[in-house]
Design a protein around this motif. Structure first.
Motif, PDB file in Angstrom:
ATOM      1  N   MET A  58       0.829  -1.202   0.000  1.00  0.00           N
ATOM      2  CA  MET A  58       0.000   0.000   0.000  1.00  0.00           C
ATOM      3  C   MET A  58       0.866   1.255   0.000  1.00  0.00           C
ATOM      4  O   MET A  58       0.604   2.214  -0.738  1.00  0.00           O
ATOM      5  CB  MET A  58      -0.923   0.003   1.223  1.00  0.00           C
ATOM      6  CG  MET A  58      -2.059  -0.997   1.140  1.00  0.00           C
ATOM      7  SD  MET A  58      -2.933  -1.192   2.722  1.00  0.00           S
ATOM      8  CE  MET A  58      -3.656   0.436   2.919  1.00  0.00           C
ATOM      9  N   ALA A  59       1.913   1.270   0.812  1.00  0.00           N
ATOM     10  CA  ALA A  59       2.805   2.432   0.873  1.00  0.00           C
ATOM     11  C   ALA A  59       3.493   2.654  -0.464  1.00  0.00           C
ATOM     12  O   ALA A  59       3.609   3.792  -0.940  1.00  0.00           O
ATOM     13  CB  ALA A  59       3.843   2.232   1.985  1.00  0.00           C
ATOM     14  N   GLU A  60       3.954   1.580  -1.095  1.00  0.00           N
ATOM     15  CA  GLU A  60       4.608   1.700  -2.396  1.00  0.00           C
ATOM     16  C   GLU A  60       3.615   2.154  -3.465  1.00  0.00           C
ATOM     17  O   GLU A  60       3.952   2.954  -4.356  1.00  0.00           O
ATOM     18  CB  GLU A  60       5.231   0.358  -2.783  1.00  0.00           C
ATOM     19  CG  GLU A  60       5.878   0.326  -4.163  1.00  0.00           C
ATOM     20  CD  GLU A  60       7.071   1.270  -4.302  1.00  0.00           C
ATOM     21  OE1 GLU A  60       7.469   1.525  -5.455  1.00  0.00           O
ATOM     22  OE2 GLU A  60       7.590   1.752  -3.266  1.00  0.00           O
ATOM     23  N   ASN A  61       2.384   1.671  -3.382  1.00  0.00           N
ATOM     24  CA  ASN A  61       1.363   2.057  -4.345  1.00  0.00           C
ATOM     25  C   ASN A  61       1.052   3.558  -4.249  1.00  0.00           C
ATOM     26  O   ASN A  61       0.901   4.245  -5.260  1.00  0.00           O
ATOM     27  CB  ASN A  61       0.091   1.244  -4.095  1.00  0.00           C
ATOM     28  CG  ASN A  61      -0.954   1.449  -5.169  1.00  0.00           C
ATOM     29  OD1 ASN A  61      -0.653   1.455  -6.359  1.00  0.00           O
ATOM     30  ND2 ASN A  61      -2.199   1.629  -4.768  1.00  0.00           N
ATOM     31  N   TYR A  62       0.961   4.070  -3.025  1.00  0.00           N
ATOM     32  CA  TYR A  62       0.744   5.510  -2.838  1.00  0.00           C
ATOM     33  C   TYR A  62       1.900   6.313  -3.434  1.00  0.00           C
ATOM     34  O   TYR A  62       1.697   7.328  -4.105  1.00  0.00           O
ATOM     35  CB  TYR A  62       0.609   5.840  -1.352  1.00  0.00           C
ATOM     36  CG  TYR A  62      -0.729   5.500  -0.740  1.00  0.00           C
ATOM     37  CD1 TYR A  62      -1.913   5.741  -1.437  1.00  0.00           C
ATOM     38  CD2 TYR A  62      -0.812   4.970   0.540  1.00  0.00           C
ATOM     39  CE1 TYR A  62      -3.143   5.436  -0.867  1.00  0.00           C
ATOM     40  CE2 TYR A  62      -2.038   4.672   1.114  1.00  0.00           C
ATOM     41  CZ  TYR A  62      -3.199   4.907   0.411  1.00  0.00           C
ATOM     42  OH  TYR A  62      -4.412   4.610   0.975  1.00  0.00           O
ATOM     43  N   ALA A  63       3.120   5.861  -3.165  1.00  0.00           N
ATOM     44  CA  ALA A  63       4.288   6.584  -3.666  1.00  0.00           C
ATOM     45  C   ALA A  63       4.307   6.603  -5.189  1.00  0.00           C
ATOM     46  O   ALA A  63       4.596   7.643  -5.812  1.00  0.00           O
ATOM     47  CB  ALA A  63       5.563   5.940  -3.128  1.00  0.00           C
TER      48      ALA A  63
END
Length: 359
Positions: free
Chosen positions: A115-120
């Motif tokens: 999720m964090a990578e997707n947001y970035a």
């Protein structure tokens, strides 16, 4: 590339969302089941999705959602700053989804890191990075499909959403691997972040408004079953929180013929279009300028409208009801911490962080 035509009035957005013939959802070369489909193809695949999210299935999940929410809330700090999006929203979203889908809870850390990578990647708007992130998630989904198939081949079955999906057919045939992955990607990748953002929006507003927080705490203590008027009021307040700070920013469409909108705007054939849910849900010609769940509720289109209305609306309300109810029952006060809340950067809506203090 032509800039999309942005529809911002309530009437224009509703008109476009309900006219799937003129406003096609085929806006990507990638397979999106059923969101990126039109006509009979969309109806056939949408029926499969709807069968997995009936009111009966969602109501049967409520005890699991309530128990999961209580686990997460009980683990949060009291008297010190914690984060309503990261520590509450994301943890609950991932854990509840794993249980609903029949996926191992060992995936929680991996899914939250994704999720964090997707947001970035979304913030950077880098096509290559976004493609890599999407491919990584498809690998996660594929492994879970393969694990469920192997269990079925060994004579083991379970009544989880992934297992039920493997039994579905369209036009008399089994779903292909790509179709299965697309549906599960839509349920998971799409829902994990959006649910966490919804939780952040609701908690932030309740922390800012003690009167509504008190009312919601009273209702949370009185909710008994689906028919309870307290539950209807609770859900109406949740919906009004989301209407005023809609985390679902926009959806893409493309016109199949020239069209004139209710506002008088003329759009040519083949034009990319954005349905701006945020603007439509705050149209001053439709909504009052105050927090009013009763008055504004009938016009609220947070979860969309028309043939592509969100199939997970009932599930989303059940999840929000569980986690917000558990938070209110497990505390006497929710206050914003001294560190300010921060919003996601476009094109993502909602809050990235909502530091709070629980008493």
């Amino acid at each position: 590339m032509t800039d999309p035509v942005r529809l911002v009035t309530h009437a224009d957005v509703i008109s476009a969302a309900q006219d799937a013939g003129t406003f096609s959802s085929r806006t990507s070369r990638h397979l999106h089941v059923p969101n990126g489909m039109d006509g009979e193809e969309h109806r056939a695949f949408r029926a499969i999705v709807d069968r997995q999210m009936t009111r009966a299935i969602v109501d049967a999940m409520q005890p699991m959602l309530d128990a999961t929410a209580t686990e997460v809330v009980d683990a949060m700090h009291r008297g010190a700053a914690c984060d309503a999006v990261i520590e509450l929203g994301e943890v609950f979203a991932v854990r509840a989804q794993c249980r609903w889908l029949g996926w191992p809870e060992e995936l929680e850390t991996q899914l939250r890191e994704w999720m964090a990578e997707n947001y970035a990647a979304a913030r950077e708007r880098d096509p290559e990075r976004n493609a890599a992130v999407a491919a990584e998630f498809d690998e996660i989904v594929t492994r879970q499909i393969d694990a469920h198939r192997a269990a079925r081949d060994a004579g083991e079955t379970s009544d989880d959403a992934t297992d039920r999906l493997l039994e579905e057919q369209v036009d008399g045939r089994a779903l292909t691997q790509d179709e299965l992955v697309s549906i599960l990607r839509n349920w998971t990748a799409g829902d994990l972040g959006s649910l966490a953002r919804c939780i952040g929006v609701v908690v932030h507003r309740l922390a800012q408004r003690p009167r509504w927080q008190h009312r919601m705490r009273t209702l949370a203590a009185e909710i008994s079953d689906a028919a309870a008027p307290q539950r209807a009021e609770f859900d109406a307040i949740l919906g009004e929180c989301l209407r005023l700070d809609d985390p679902f920013v926009a959806n893409k469409r493309v016109t199949t013929c020239p069209v004139t909108m209710p506002s008088g705007m003329a759009i040519d054939e083949g034009e990319p279009v954005l349905l701006d849910w945020v603007a439509a849900n705050r149209d001053p010609g439709v909504f009052t300028d105050r927090f009013d769940p009763h008055e504004n509720g009938p016009h609220n289109i947070v979860f969309g409208i028309g043939p592509h209305v969100c199939p997970g609306r009932d599930l989303s309300y059940a999840e929000l009801r569980a986690v917000i109810g558990a938070l209110l029952r497990g505390t006497s006060k929710i206050a914003l911490a001294s560190d300010p809340a921060t919003r996601h950067e476009p094109p993502i809506g909602g809050w990235a962080r909502v530091p709070i203090v629980l008493s």
